[in-house]
Design an enzyme around this catalytic site. Structure first.
Site, PDB file in Angstrom:
ATOM      1  N   THR A  47       0.848  -1.193   0.000  1.00 52.64           N
ATOM      2  CA  THR A  47       0.000   0.000   0.000  1.00 52.64           C
ATOM      3  C   THR A  47       0.886   1.246   0.000  1.00 52.64           C
ATOM      4  OG1 THR A  47      -0.193   0.135   2.427  1.00 52.64           O
ATOM      5  CG2 THR A  47      -1.832  -1.207   1.264  1.00 52.64           C
ATOM      6  N   GLY A  48       0.371   2.309  -0.614  1.00 52.12           N
ATOM      7  CA  GLY A  48       1.177   3.529  -0.711  1.00 52.12           C
ATOM      8  C   GLY A  48       2.439   3.309  -1.506  1.00 52.12           C
ATOM      9  N   ALA A  49       2.322   2.566  -2.618  1.00 49.06           N
ATOM     10  CA  ALA A  49       3.505   2.101  -3.340  1.00 49.06           C
ATOM     11  C   ALA A  49       4.075   3.108  -4.326  1.00 49.06           C
ATOM     12  CB  ALA A  49       3.156   0.804  -4.087  1.00 49.06           C
ATOM     13  N   ASN A  50       3.425   4.245  -4.488  1.00 46.59           N
ATOM     14  CA  ASN A  50       3.886   5.170  -5.530  1.00 46.59           C
ATOM     15  C   ASN A  50       4.939   6.164  -5.050  1.00 46.59           C
ATOM     16  OD1 ASN A  50       1.389   6.219  -4.175  1.00 46.59           O
ATOM     17  ND2 ASN A  50       1.979   8.081  -5.258  1.00 46.59           N
ATOM     18  N   GLY A  91       8.124   7.198  -1.803  1.00 46.93           N
ATOM     19  CA  GLY A  91       8.880   6.929  -0.582  1.00 46.93           C
ATOM     20  C   GLY A  91       9.157   5.477  -0.289  1.00 46.93           C
ATOM     21  N   TYR A 107      -1.081  10.918  15.571  1.00 48.98           N
ATOM     22  CA  TYR A 107      -0.155  10.121  14.773  1.00 48.98           C
ATOM     23  C   TYR A 107       0.440   8.998  15.621  1.00 48.98           C
ATOM     24  CZ  TYR A 107       3.775   8.829  11.787  1.00 48.98           C
ATOM     25  OH  TYR A 107       4.667   8.121  11.019  1.00 48.98           O
TER      26      TYR A 107
END
Length: 305
Positions: free
Chosen positions: A21-24, A26, A176
Site C-alpha cells: 500500500t502507498g507504493a507510488n 517513498g 499520529y
C-alpha cells in the site's frame, strides 16, 4: 549471536506476489524496488492512479523484466478497501506478502469517509480491514507474511479509547502516535492469535524506517521541512535505506512472527535493518485485545484468524 542477514543473499522469489500500500512514493516505492529485484510480482495499491503510473514507469526502468500491476485503493474509505480485496480475489489465488505501508502524518484535522480521524483511519483501521479481508489468501499461501508499518512515534502516546477520533481537541502529534502504536499492537496481537490457533501461515511482523527522507513530512511546518531537507541526507536514512527494515521483515528466511525491525544506529534513527524492541504499552495484551474488539466494531469486520 552474529546477525548474518544480507539482502544480496536472499534467493529469487519468482512466482510470489506482494501487495504494497502507498507504493507510488517513498518507502512503498522503494519496497517495491527491492521486491522486483528478487522477481516478486508487485501489486501497487495506490489512491492516485496517475501518480502510481509514473512510479510504475520509474520502477520498470530500474527493473525491465519486473511484473508490476497497479490496483486502486483509497484507505480513507473502507468501501474502497472492500472493493480492492474483491478485485484482488477475482485475479489471484495466493498472496505471499502484504505490506501495510501507506500512511499520513500530522495533517490538519480531517476525517475519513466513515468519519474516523484521518491518521487513525488511514494508518491503522484501513489496514486492519485490508488484512482481515485478505486473510483467507494469506492463510493458504505457505510462508506468507504480513508486515505492518509502525514508527518511533509509537512511544509518544497511548490508545485513547475514550476519544479515538480526537473529537474533544485535536493533537496531531498524539493522533499520529496513536495510529502507529495501534499498528504495532495489531502486528503483535495478530501473531498471538495465529500462534493460538497453531497456524503456520501467515506470520505477522512489524517494521519502522527510523527517520527517513520521504514525503510523509509534507504537513510539517515549512521551517522544519527546510532544516530536515538540509541535514536529512547527511544524518537520516534515504527512502531506500528506510525501506530496508520492511524488506527484511518480509524476506529474511530467519525472520519470525512477532518480530519488529528497525535501523541499527543511535536511537534507531538510521542504519542497517535489525531486530528492535518497543515500549511496554505496545506489548499490553489487555489493551491489544480491547483495540482488536473496537477495530472489528468500527470497521464492521469479523476478523478471526
Amino acid at each position: 549471536m552474529a546477525d548474518n542477514y544480507s539482502f544480496k543473499n536472499i534467493s529469487l522469489q519468482k512466482g510470489k506476489i506482494a501487495i504494497v500500500t502507498g507504493a507510488n512514493v517513498g518507502l512503498g516505492k522503494e519496497t517495491c524496488s527491492f521486491f522486483l529485484e528478487k522477481k516478486i510480482k508487485v501489486i501497487m495499491a495506490c489512491r492516485n492512479p496517475e501518480k502510481a503510473e509514473k512510479a510504475k514507469e520509474e520502477l520498470q526502468k530500474r527493473h525491465s523484466d519486473g511484473e508490476i500491476e497497479i490496483m486502486e485503493i483509497d484507505l480513507a474509505d473502507l468501501d474502497s478497501v472492500s472493493s480492492f480485496t474483491r478485485s484482488f480475489h477475482l485475479k489471484y489465488d495466493r498472496l505471499d506478502f502484504l505490506i501495510n505501508n501507506a500512511g499520513v502524518m500530522f495533517p490538519p484535522y480531517q476525517t475519513t469517509v466513515q468519519g474516523f480521524e484521518l491518521q487513525f483511519g488511514v494508518n491503522y483501521l484501513a489496514h486492519f480491514k485490508l488484512t482481515s479481508l485478505l486473510y483467507d489468501l494469506l492463510s493458504k499461501t505457505e510462508g506468507s507474511r504480513v508486515v505492518t508499518l509502525s514508527s518511533l512515534a509509537h512511544a509518544w502516546g497511548d490508545i485513547y479509547f475514550d476519544d479515538l477520533n480526537f473529537l474533544r481537541g485535536y493533537d496531531k502529534r498524539k493522533a499520529y502516535s496513536q495510529s502507529k502504536l495501534a499498528c504495532l499492537m495489531f502486528a503483535y496481537e495478530l501473531q498471538r492469535r495465529i500462534d493460538k490457533k497453531g497456524n503456520l501461515s501467515p506470520s505477522s511482523l512489524a517494521a519502522h524506517p527510523g527517520i527517513s527522507s520521504t514525503n510523509l513530512g509534507r504537513h510539517l511546518p515549512g521551517f522544519v521541512q527546510s532544516v530536515f531537507n538540509t541535514i536529512g541526507p547527511v544524518v537520516f536514512n534515504s527512502s531506500r535505506q528506510g525501506a530496508e527494515p520492511i524488506v527484511r521483515a518480509a524476506l529474511d528466511p530467519n525472520g519470525k512472527g512477532g518480530e519488529y525491525y528497525g535501523p541499527s544506529g543511535l536511537k534507531e534513527y538510521s542504519g542497517k535493518p535489525v531486530k528492535v524492541d518497543s515500549n511496554d504499552i505496545s506489548k499490553d495484551k489487555f489493551k491489544a485485545n480491547r483495540l482488536w474488539d473496537v477495530s472489528e466494531q468500527l470497521t464492521n469486520t469479523s476478523f478471526k484468524p
